[in-house]
Design a protein around this motif. Sequence first.
Motif, PDB file in Angstrom:
ATOM      1  N   GLY A  14       0.815  -1.208   0.000  1.00 26.22           N
ATOM      2  CA  GLY A  14       0.000   0.000   0.000  1.00 26.22           C
ATOM      3  C   GLY A  14       0.847   1.256   0.000  1.00 26.22           C
ATOM      4  O   GLY A  14       0.555   2.225  -0.718  1.00 26.22           O
ATOM      5  N   LEU A  15       1.914   1.255   0.795  1.00 32.48           N
ATOM      6  CA  LEU A  15       2.829   2.404   0.817  1.00 32.48           C
ATOM      7  C   LEU A  15       3.542   2.547  -0.523  1.00 32.48           C
ATOM      8  O   LEU A  15       3.732   3.662  -1.030  1.00 32.48           O
ATOM      9  CB  LEU A  15       3.851   2.235   1.942  1.00 32.48           C
ATOM     10  N   GLY A  16       3.948   1.418  -1.110  1.00 36.87           N
ATOM     11  CA  GLY A  16       4.646   1.463  -2.375  1.00 36.87           C
ATOM     12  C   GLY A  16       3.782   1.992  -3.501  1.00 36.87           C
ATOM     13  O   GLY A  16       4.220   2.822  -4.311  1.00 36.87           O
ATOM     14  N   ILE A  17       2.546   1.539  -3.556  1.00 38.73           N
ATOM     15  CA  ILE A  17       1.641   1.987  -4.618  1.00 38.73           C
ATOM     16  C   ILE A  17       1.345   3.471  -4.478  1.00 38.73           C
ATOM     17  O   ILE A  17       1.301   4.211  -5.479  1.00 38.73           O
ATOM     18  CB  ILE A  17       0.361   1.133  -4.596  1.00 38.73           C
ATOM     19  N   GLU A  18       1.176   3.935  -3.263  1.00 38.77           N
ATOM     20  CA  GLU A  18       0.958   5.368  -3.065  1.00 38.77           C
ATOM     21  C   GLU A  18       2.172   6.166  -3.536  1.00 38.77           C
ATOM     22  O   GLU A  18       2.037   7.237  -4.140  1.00 38.77           O
ATOM     23  CB  GLU A  18       0.668   5.656  -1.596  1.00 38.77           C
ATOM     24  N   ALA A  19       3.380   5.636  -3.291  1.00 39.04           N
ATOM     25  CA  ALA A  19       4.602   6.338  -3.684  1.00 39.04           C
ATOM     26  C   ALA A  19       4.756   6.439  -5.196  1.00 39.04           C
ATOM     27  O   ALA A  19       5.436   7.341  -5.691  1.00 39.04           O
ATOM     28  CB  ALA A  19       5.827   5.632  -3.088  1.00 39.04           C
ATOM     29  N   LEU A  20       4.126   5.544  -5.957  1.00 35.70           N
ATOM     30  CA  LEU A  20       4.218   5.616  -7.408  1.00 35.70           C
ATOM     31  C   LEU A  20       3.572   6.891  -7.947  1.00 35.70           C
ATOM     32  O   LEU A  20       3.957   7.377  -9.010  1.00 35.70           O
ATOM     33  CB  LEU A  20       3.550   4.396  -8.055  1.00 35.70           C
ATOM     34  N   ASP A  21       2.580   7.415  -7.244  1.00 36.80           N
ATOM     35  CA  ASP A  21       1.923   8.669  -7.613  1.00 36.80           C
ATOM     36  C   ASP A  21       1.431   8.616  -9.064  1.00 36.80           C
ATOM     37  O   ASP A  21       1.579   9.575  -9.819  1.00 36.80           O
ATOM     38  CB  ASP A  21       2.872   9.851  -7.402  1.00 36.80           C
ATOM     39  N   ALA A  22       0.852   7.478  -9.454  1.00 39.39           N
ATOM     40  CA  ALA A  22       0.388   7.295 -10.829  1.00 39.39           C
ATOM     41  C   ALA A  22      -1.073   7.717 -10.964  1.00 39.39           C
ATOM     42  O   ALA A  22      -1.847   7.678  -9.998  1.00 39.39           O
ATOM     43  CB  ALA A  22       0.542   5.834 -11.237  1.00 39.39           C
ATOM     44  N   ASP A  23      -1.451   8.094 -12.176  1.00 40.85           N
ATOM     45  CA  ASP A  23      -2.855   8.391 -12.456  1.00 40.85           C
ATOM     46  C   ASP A  23      -3.691   7.120 -12.409  1.00 40.85           C
ATOM     47  O   ASP A  23      -4.816   7.124 -11.908  1.00 40.85           O
ATOM     48  CB  ASP A  23      -2.988   9.057 -13.824  1.00 40.85           C
ATOM     49  N   VAL A  24      -3.153   6.039 -12.947  1.00 38.45           N
ATOM     50  CA  VAL A  24      -3.785   4.725 -12.835  1.00 38.45           C
ATOM     51  C   VAL A  24      -2.706   3.705 -12.506  1.00 38.45           C
ATOM     52  O   VAL A  24      -1.561   3.820 -12.949  1.00 38.45           O
ATOM     53  CB  VAL A  24      -4.535   4.304 -14.123  1.00 38.45           C
ATOM     54  N   VAL A  25      -3.085   2.704 -11.707  1.00 36.32           N
ATOM     55  CA  VAL A  25      -2.181   1.605 -11.364  1.00 36.32           C
ATOM     56  C   VAL A  25      -2.875   0.308 -11.748  1.00 36.32           C
ATOM     57  O   VAL A  25      -3.980   0.017 -11.274  1.00 36.32           O
ATOM     58  CB  VAL A  25      -1.822   1.589  -9.868  1.00 36.32           C
TER      59      VAL A  25
END
Length: 275
Positions: free
Chosen positions: A53-64
Motif C-alpha cells: 500500500g505504501l509502495g503503490i501510493e509512492a508511485l503517484d500514478a494516475d492509474v495503477v
Amino acid sequence: MTIQRPHLRAGTAPTTQFSTRFSSHTFRVGTYNIHKGVRGLGPAKRLEIHNLGLGIEALDADVVCLQEVRLFHALEARQFARSPLGWPAQGQAEFLAPEGYASAYRTNAVTRHGEHGNALLSRWPMGEIGHHDVSDHRFEQRGLLHVPVIWQGMTVHVVVAHFGLIHASRVRQVQRLAEMLDREVPADAPLLVAGDFNDWGEKLDAPMQGLGLQRALSPSGRTADRVTFPSRVPVFALDRVYVRGWRCVSTLVPRGAAWARMSDHLPLVVELEPA
C-alpha cells in the motif's frame, strides 16, 4: 524538479525518485504484479500487503494496473489474523487504493481457499467495468480487465492483462484481446494495455503491433528502465505497457531492498503524452 525520499530499511516505506512537476499533459501509468500480497514459504511466509500500500501510493500514478490481487483467501486470512497489522478486512484492490482513488477488480482464478484477479486503481473517474476470460487451458485461469477512465475530459481505455506461461497461449490471448478491442474500443480512442505478459523471450511486440499497439519504451533505451523480474536481480521485462494514441515520455522501474521484498516483480511506471 525531483526529490529523493529518505532512505528506509527493507520492510518500511519504499524509496525512489519521482518527478514532482504536475503536468496536465502527462498521464502516468503504473503496472505491478503484487504476488497476492504475500511472500515466502512455510514459517518464513510473511504478509506484505501493508508495505505494498505504501509502495503503490509512492508511485503517484494516475492509474495503477495490478495483477495477482486477492479478493479473499480464507486460509491466509486465518494465518495472518494475529500478525501485527493483520489481514485486511476488505479485498486487496480496495485496501490498496490510496486516498482519493477508486478501485475496480474482477476475478480471474478461483482456488480452493479464495480467488484472485486483476485490478485497476484510478485517481480519475471510471466508466463501466468489463471483464473477459482469456484462459487458454484449464490449468491457467487468465483474464482481461477493461475500464474506461475519464482523464482531462478524454476517455482513455485501460486494459489490465495477465497472460499465460506458454508462448502459444500468449499468442492466442493476443488474438482474444484483438477481438475484445474490436467489439468494445473505438478505433480512434486512446488505449493502453498494461500488465504481466510473461513474455520471457520478448516475442509479443510484433503481434501486439499487429493490433496497432506499440510498447512504451524509455527514450533513453536503458535496459534498467524496463526489466522488472525477478525483483532482487531483474533481468526480464515481463511487465509492460502497450499503447495506441500515446507517446512515451519516460519509463521507470523503482529499485531497492524494500521494493525487492514486497513482490517477486518490480513495478513499472511509464509517463505518456497524447500523440
